[in-house]
Design an enzyme around this catalytic site. Structure first.
Site, PDB file in Angstrom:
ATOM      1  N   HIS A  25       0.831  -1.208   0.000  1.00  0.00           N
ATOM      2  CA  HIS A  25       0.000   0.000   0.000  1.00  0.00           C
ATOM      3  C   HIS A  25       0.863   1.255   0.000  1.00  0.00           C
ATOM      4  O   HIS A  25       0.556   2.233  -0.663  1.00  0.00           O
ATOM      5  CB  HIS A  25      -0.930   0.000   1.217  1.00  0.00           C
ATOM      6  CG  HIS A  25      -1.964  -1.073   1.140  1.00  0.00           C
ATOM      7  ND1 HIS A  25      -3.278  -0.838   0.851  1.00  0.00           N
ATOM      8  CD2 HIS A  25      -1.849  -2.419   1.272  1.00  0.00           C
ATOM      9  CE1 HIS A  25      -3.945  -1.980   0.815  1.00  0.00           C
ATOM     10  NE2 HIS A  25      -3.097  -2.957   1.073  1.00  0.00           N
ATOM     11  N   ASP A 115      -5.763   5.978   1.376  1.00  0.00           N
ATOM     12  CA  ASP A 115      -5.952   4.583   0.984  1.00  0.00           C
ATOM     13  C   ASP A 115      -7.429   4.233   1.203  1.00  0.00           C
ATOM     14  O   ASP A 115      -7.989   4.540   2.274  1.00  0.00           O
ATOM     15  CB  ASP A 115      -5.053   3.740   1.900  1.00  0.00           C
ATOM     16  CG  ASP A 115      -4.867   2.319   1.407  1.00  0.00           C
ATOM     17  OD1 ASP A 115      -5.882   1.690   1.072  1.00  0.00           O
ATOM     18  OD2 ASP A 115      -3.718   1.860   1.378  1.00  0.00           O
ATOM     19  N   TRP A 358      -1.513  -7.319  -6.168  1.00  0.00           N
ATOM     20  CA  TRP A 358      -1.799  -6.412  -7.284  1.00  0.00           C
ATOM     21  C   TRP A 358      -0.565  -5.624  -7.725  1.00  0.00           C
ATOM     22  O   TRP A 358      -0.338  -5.411  -8.919  1.00  0.00           O
ATOM     23  CB  TRP A 358      -2.962  -5.480  -6.941  1.00  0.00           C
ATOM     24  CG  TRP A 358      -3.336  -4.584  -8.083  1.00  0.00           C
ATOM     25  CD1 TRP A 358      -3.378  -3.233  -8.087  1.00  0.00           C
ATOM     26  CD2 TRP A 358      -3.722  -4.995  -9.418  1.00  0.00           C
ATOM     27  NE1 TRP A 358      -3.758  -2.759  -9.322  1.00  0.00           N
ATOM     28  CE2 TRP A 358      -3.980  -3.829 -10.159  1.00  0.00           C
ATOM     29  CE3 TRP A 358      -3.869  -6.233 -10.045  1.00  0.00           C
ATOM     30  CZ2 TRP A 358      -4.376  -3.850 -11.500  1.00  0.00           C
ATOM     31  CZ3 TRP A 358      -4.253  -6.258 -11.381  1.00  0.00           C
ATOM     32  CH2 TRP A 358      -4.502  -5.082 -12.089  1.00  0.00           C
ATOM     33  N   SER A 360       2.593  -6.612  -7.527  1.00  0.00           N
ATOM     34  CA  SER A 360       3.457  -7.547  -8.253  1.00  0.00           C
ATOM     35  C   SER A 360       2.900  -7.807  -9.646  1.00  0.00           C
ATOM     36  O   SER A 360       3.640  -7.877 -10.630  1.00  0.00           O
ATOM     37  CB  SER A 360       3.597  -8.863  -7.481  1.00  0.00           C
ATOM     38  OG  SER A 360       4.290  -8.627  -6.276  1.00  0.00           O
ATOM     39  N   GLU A 363       3.655  -4.891 -11.747  1.00  0.00           N
ATOM     40  CA  GLU A 363       5.097  -4.830 -12.024  1.00  0.00           C
ATOM     41  C   GLU A 363       5.466  -5.842 -13.111  1.00  0.00           C
ATOM     42  O   GLU A 363       6.224  -5.541 -14.027  1.00  0.00           O
ATOM     43  CB  GLU A 363       5.884  -5.069 -10.729  1.00  0.00           C
ATOM     44  CG  GLU A 363       5.748  -3.890  -9.756  1.00  0.00           C
ATOM     45  CD  GLU A 363       6.120  -4.242  -8.313  1.00  0.00           C
ATOM     46  OE1 GLU A 363       6.728  -5.309  -8.087  1.00  0.00           O
ATOM     47  OE2 GLU A 363       5.794  -3.442  -7.413  1.00  0.00           O
TER      48      GLU A 363
HETATM   49  N1  UDP Z   1       8.692  -6.406  -3.028  1.00  0.00           N
HETATM   50  C1  UDP Z   1       9.994  -5.975  -2.963  1.00  0.00           C
HETATM   51  N2  UDP Z   1      10.965  -6.875  -2.670  1.00  0.00           N
HETATM   52  C2  UDP Z   1      10.713  -8.175  -2.460  1.00  0.00           C
HETATM   53  C3  UDP Z   1       9.367  -8.619  -2.551  1.00  0.00           C
HETATM   54  C4  UDP Z   1       8.382  -7.709  -2.846  1.00  0.00           C
HETATM   55  O1  UDP Z   1      10.296  -4.800  -3.158  1.00  0.00           O
HETATM   56  O2  UDP Z   1      11.671  -8.916  -2.186  1.00  0.00           O
HETATM   57  C5  UDP Z   1       7.638  -5.403  -3.315  1.00  0.00           C
HETATM   58  C6  UDP Z   1       7.023  -5.578  -4.674  1.00  0.00           C
HETATM   59  O3  UDP Z   1       7.792  -4.897  -5.642  1.00  0.00           O
HETATM   60  C7  UDP Z   1       5.617  -5.014  -4.490  1.00  0.00           C
HETATM   61  C8  UDP Z   1       5.339  -5.172  -2.998  1.00  0.00           C
HETATM   62  O4  UDP Z   1       6.576  -5.540  -2.387  1.00  0.00           O
HETATM   63  O5  UDP Z   1       5.602  -3.643  -4.841  1.00  0.00           O
HETATM   64  C9  UDP Z   1       4.348  -6.279  -2.697  1.00  0.00           C
HETATM   65  O6  UDP Z   1       3.078  -5.854  -3.050  1.00  0.00           O
HETATM   66  P1  UDP Z   1       1.987  -6.848  -3.623  1.00  0.00           P
HETATM   67  O7  UDP Z   1       0.737  -6.068  -3.832  1.00  0.00           O
HETATM   68  O8  UDP Z   1       2.503  -7.562  -4.799  1.00  0.00           O
HETATM   69  O9  UDP Z   1       1.805  -7.935  -2.509  1.00  0.00           O
HETATM   70  P2  UDP Z   1       1.493  -7.889  -0.929  1.00  0.00           P
HETATM   71  O10 UDP Z   1       2.807  -7.791  -0.264  1.00  0.00           O
HETATM   72  O11 UDP Z   1       0.631  -6.685  -0.674  1.00  0.00           O
HETATM   73  O12 UDP Z   1       0.822  -9.180  -0.681  1.00  0.00           O
END
Ligand code: UDP
Length: 474
Positions: A25, A115, A358, A360, A363
């Site tokens: 977030h 948010d 979302w 990921s 990305e």
């Molecule tokens: N991320 C990162 N390094 C890691 C793993 C994840 O920077 O080793 C970041 C990724 O780029 C993304 C965020 O953590 O921006 C995870 O957000 P996402 O919505 O995919 O999943 P959540 O963690 O909310 O389940």
């Protein structure tokens, strides 16, 4: 939108942005703050004491607000319920103090972008007579399902008769049971999170803007279909500028890391690997795999033909099979956290094994990397459906009756997605689609693109009114 007064500050604007304090977030809201700063708006990220320490982004101010657990955040609270209630009361109070502080500073706050999980922030904005804008961090598809629930067009639980039945909702492809956000199928599983997700719409009709971290080419059909209930402005993908439009200088990372990233180690390791030979594996910041699932992932990666970098957070490391790290040293690297975007952008990465959070997902699309979806809960199930069945940029691994993705399944999925010499037609199609989505994501964020225009309109509105005084009729 209601009428506002002009206080003579034409050309200036100050926006305070408040994320829910989780990595998934903070990242998109901080990125939005950078885009506002790029357009000359003073942008301040207001986040909890615990998370404020890990944020550093040029041109974006950071101010702490309180969730009532200033030392260690959520971990200190003990339960979702306690945490969310405490954040609401302490967050409202300290946000209000922050807005008051800025009133006499020469930079009064014009708008709070909050948010969508924190609708109380809109009430605070209203009390101070300033604008409030809700920012949705989920896909339009997922947001629209919650929107239909709120409006009474759907009711809980969203349970289908069997695995083959499907649910047809406006603007969405037919959804099977495995595609529906898990909270909605089992409302008792995480009642506090479910209530929070439903609360996104509790006062939304009072918001001056509704933003979604998505883009028109990706989800126009969904957004258009529910536009009366959910008048969203799509401003995404909120991914650092270097990977898309390139206009924000040196913007290669979000600038927020709740864990220490092991950048150099990953890059050195990747440098020695052939082009598109490595699977990057990550389950994001929240998912905790069962020991059995962890073991299946581990042996699947080891037995597959591909090299891998696997992010296993420190709290999960002890679930790895004994001796796994040593026995796979040649082809695999385990890291506790990294800069995911740098990984995905590297020429050696051939696919992304993802939990389909979302951010990921966006990305993967923005970097044009084909995906293997291994979703576990919440909105990840729906995102995985779109990755495989709508955008056709990957496959989704099938779970067995215990909900586990077995090693053979993982190996089969990797074979389908990662490019081998020549590549099968499936691989080629996914890779081509991924490239196309990357192009469309870039276009949306570049000058004159659909998301760029939406952000510019918002900024223009704030600046042209040059205001700090929302006339709500009182
Ligand atoms: N991320 C990162 N390094 C890691 C793993 C994840 O920077 O080793 C970041 C990724 O780029 C993304 C965020 O953590 O921006 C995870 O957000 P996402 O919505 O995919 O999943 P959540 O963690 O909310 O389940």
């Amino acid at each position: 939108m209601e009428e506002i007064k002009n206080d003579g500050r034409r050309g200036h604007a100050h926006v305070v942005l408040i994320p829910y304090p989780g990595q998934g977030h903070i990242n998109p809201l901080l990125q939005f703050a950078k885009h506002l700063a790029f357009r000359g708006v003073k942008a301040t990220l207001a986040t909890t004491h615990y998370t404020a320490r890990s944020i550093c982004a040029p041109n974006v101010g950071v101010e702490p607000i309180s969730d009532g657990f200033d030392e260690s955040g959520f971990a200190q609270a003990g339960s979702e319920d306690v945490y969310l209630n405490s954040f609401k009361s302490n967050g409202s109070r300290t946000l209000s103090q922050l807005i008051t502080k800025y009133k006499s500073s020469g930079f009064p706050v014009d708008c709070v972008v909050y948010d969508s999980f924190l609708p109380w922030a809109l009430d605070v904005a209203r009390e101070h007579g300033i604008y409030g804008a809700s920012f949705f961090t989920n896909s339009a598809a997922v947001s629209s399902i919650f929107c239909l629930l709120h409006s009474g067009q759907l009711s809980l639980p969203l349970k289908l008769d069997d695995d083959e039945s499907s649910l047809q909702l406006p603007g969405l492809p037919p959804l099977k049971s495995r595609d529906i956000p898990s909270f909605l199928q089992a409302p008792g599983s995480y009642p506090a999170y479910l209530a929070m997700k439903l609360s996104q719409f509790s006062n939304l009709e009072q918001a001056d803007w509704v933003f979604g971290n998505t883009f028109e080419a990706l989800e126009w059909e969904v957004a258009r279909t529910v536009s009366e209930l959910w008048p969203v402005k799509m401003i995404g993908p909120m991914v650092p500028s270097a990977y898309l439009d390139g206009r924000i200088e040196d913007d290669r990372g979000y600038g927020a890391s709740l864990w220490k990233p092991l950048g150099d180690e990953c890059m050195e390791w990747l440098e020695e690997k052939p082009c598109q030979s490595v699977a990057y594996v990550s389950f994001g910041s929240m998912v905790s795999l069962s020991a059995e699932q962890m073991e299946e992932m581990a042996w699947g990666l080891k037995d597959s033909d591909v090299n891998f970098i696997w992010v296993v957070r420190g709290s999960e490391l002890d679930k790895l099979p004994n001796g796994f790290i040593e026995s796979t040293r040649e082809k695999g690297l385990i890291v506790t956290w990294c800069n995911q975007l740098e990984m995905l952008a590297h020429r050696a990465i051939g696919c992304f094994v993802t939990h389909c959070g979302w951010n990921s997902t966006l990305e993967g699309l923005s970097l044009g990397v084909p995906m293997v979806g291994v979703p576990k809960w919440a909105d990840q199930l729906t995102d995985a459906k779109f990755i495989e069945g709508v955008w056709r940029v990957g496959v989704r691994a099938k779970e067995d009756e215990k909900g586990i993705v077995r090693r053979e399944e993982l190996i089969a999925c990797l074979k389908q997605v990662i490019l081998k010499s020549g590549g099968s037609s499936d691989e080629m199609v996914m890779r081509r689609n991924a490239r196309e989505w990357r192009g469309l994501a870039k276009e949306a964020m570049s000058e004159g693109g659909s998301s760029d225009k939406s952000i510019a309109q918002f900024v223009e509105h704030l600046k042209s009114r040059g205001r700090n005084g929302y006339s709500n009729g009182n």
